[in-house]
Design a protein around this motif. Structure first.
Motif, PDB file in Angstrom:
ATOM      1  N   TYR A  37       2.060 -20.571  -4.222  1.00  0.00           N
ATOM      2  CA  TYR A  37       2.163 -20.485  -5.671  1.00  0.00           C
ATOM      3  C   TYR A  37       3.598 -20.790  -6.079  1.00  0.00           C
ATOM      4  CZ  TYR A  37      -2.405 -18.264  -6.528  1.00  0.00           C
ATOM      5  OH  TYR A  37      -3.746 -18.002  -6.645  1.00  0.00           O
ATOM      6  N   ILE A  46       1.713 -20.439 -11.013  1.00  0.00           N
ATOM      7  CA  ILE A  46       0.608 -21.389 -10.900  1.00  0.00           C
ATOM      8  C   ILE A  46       0.374 -21.752  -9.437  1.00  0.00           C
ATOM      9  CG2 ILE A  46       0.847 -22.396 -13.202  1.00  0.00           C
ATOM     10  CD1 ILE A  46       2.399 -24.689 -11.933  1.00  0.00           C
TER      11      ILE A  46
ATOM     12  N   ASP B   1      -9.062 -25.065 -19.533  1.00  0.00           N
ATOM     13  CA  ASP B   1      -8.096 -24.343 -18.710  1.00  0.00           C
ATOM     14  C   ASP B   1      -8.271 -22.839 -18.891  1.00  0.00           C
ATOM     15  OD1 ASP B   1      -5.095 -26.438 -18.718  1.00  0.00           O
ATOM     16  OD2 ASP B   1      -6.988 -26.490 -17.586  1.00  0.00           O
ATOM     17  N   GLN B  25      -8.511 -12.254 -20.485  1.00  0.00           N
ATOM     18  CA  GLN B  25      -8.782 -13.590 -19.946  1.00  0.00           C
ATOM     19  C   GLN B  25     -10.014 -14.169 -20.631  1.00  0.00           C
ATOM     20  OE1 GLN B  25     -11.630 -14.172 -17.828  1.00  0.00           O
ATOM     21  NE2 GLN B  25     -12.212 -12.074 -17.279  1.00  0.00           N
ATOM     22  N   SER B  94      -9.689 -13.999 -11.465  1.00  0.00           N
ATOM     23  CA  SER B  94     -10.286 -15.019 -10.602  1.00  0.00           C
ATOM     24  C   SER B  94     -11.797 -14.893 -10.632  1.00  0.00           C
ATOM     25  CB  SER B  94      -9.781 -14.904  -9.159  1.00  0.00           C
ATOM     26  OG  SER B  94     -10.283 -13.736  -8.547  1.00  0.00           O
ATOM     27  N   HIS B 106      -5.520 -16.795 -11.460  1.00  0.00           N
ATOM     28  CA  HIS B 106      -4.827 -17.376 -12.605  1.00  0.00           C
ATOM     29  C   HIS B 106      -4.012 -16.276 -13.266  1.00  0.00           C
ATOM     30  CE1 HIS B 106      -7.220 -21.119 -12.437  1.00  0.00           C
ATOM     31  NE2 HIS B 106      -8.130 -20.322 -11.914  1.00  0.00           N
TER      32      HIS B 106
END
Lengths: 116, 116
Positions: A37, A46, B1, B25, B94, B106
């Motif tokens: 990452y 990321i 995204d 999220q 995730s 993420h």
């Protein structure tokens, strides 16, 4: 216990050079996943690249590639043609299973500085 | 995204206060995670959740609790803030693991919390 070691706290290279970040891990599991990452300054973490342990072929994503040595438990990241935007903290992570739930074990990170 | 949103980038609180860090999220991910990030230590898992109302302790749960009343929201609570909880806090999500256990996490932008 699984551990992840990044032995280089900080590295710096000139723009356009190639740089390799090292990562070693310790586990008794045979199948697992490894990740690199990237965390740019003041920006979001990321995913750079991932590798499944059962795959012998090294993963590649554009200028980023890994050298996965399963027997040596080594998972280094190579950045080719480095760019200023590659300046960031880089973290190596190992995915372990715990009662069916998967968690990431993280290294301490390597601060990479790309100089113009 | 995928978008993971943390409610605050910077937060200053006093010792003994009850502190709430919120994370949302938008990709219907089952798994959510709270980490703290300290220099030289990488990321350490505080708590994670693999379903609504479910929670599991990570490596450093002491002094923290979590709440997941809705799938998209995962809150971290410092019951009585102390100065040693000054840190960067990262939330991640995730997809469900299993056969897809290599699904990456993420991350949000992080909350830099200072306890005075």
């Amino acid at each position: 216990a699984q551990t992840v070691t990044q032995s280089q706290p900080e590295m710096s290279v000139q723009e356009a050079e190639t740089v390799t970040l090292s990562c070693t891990y310790d586990t008794s599991e045979s199948n697992y996943y490894l990740f690199w990452y990237k965390q740019p300054p003041s920006r979001q973490m990321i995913l750079v690249i991932r590798q499944e342990a059962y795959k012998q072929q090294n993963a590649t994503e554009n200028r980023f590639s890994v050298n996965f040595q399963k027997a040596a438990k080594s998972f280094s990241l190579k950045i080719s043609d480095s760019q200023l935007g590659d300046t960031a903290m880089y973290f190596c992570a190992f995915m372990k299973s715990s009662g069916g739930n998967y968690q990431l074990i993280w290294g301490a990170g390597t601060k990479l500085i790309i100089k113009p | 995204d995928v978008k993971v949103t943390q409610s605050s980038r910077y937060l200053v609180k006093r010792t003994g206060e009850k502190v709430f860090l919120e994370c949302v999220q938008d990709m219907d991910h089952e798994n959510m995670f709270w980490y703290r990030q300290d220099p030289g230590l990488g990321l350490r898992l505080i708590y994670f959740s693999y379903d609504v109302k479910m929670k599991e302790k990570g490596d450093i749960p002491e002094g923290y609790s979590v709440s997941r009343e809705k799938k998209e929201r995962f809150s971290l609570i410092l019951e009585s803030a102390s100065t040693n909880q000054t840190s960067m806090y990262l939330c991640a999500s995730s997809l469900v693991v299993g056969e897809n256990s290599n699904q990456p996490q993420h991350f949000g932008d992080g909350t830099r919390l200072s306890i005075l």
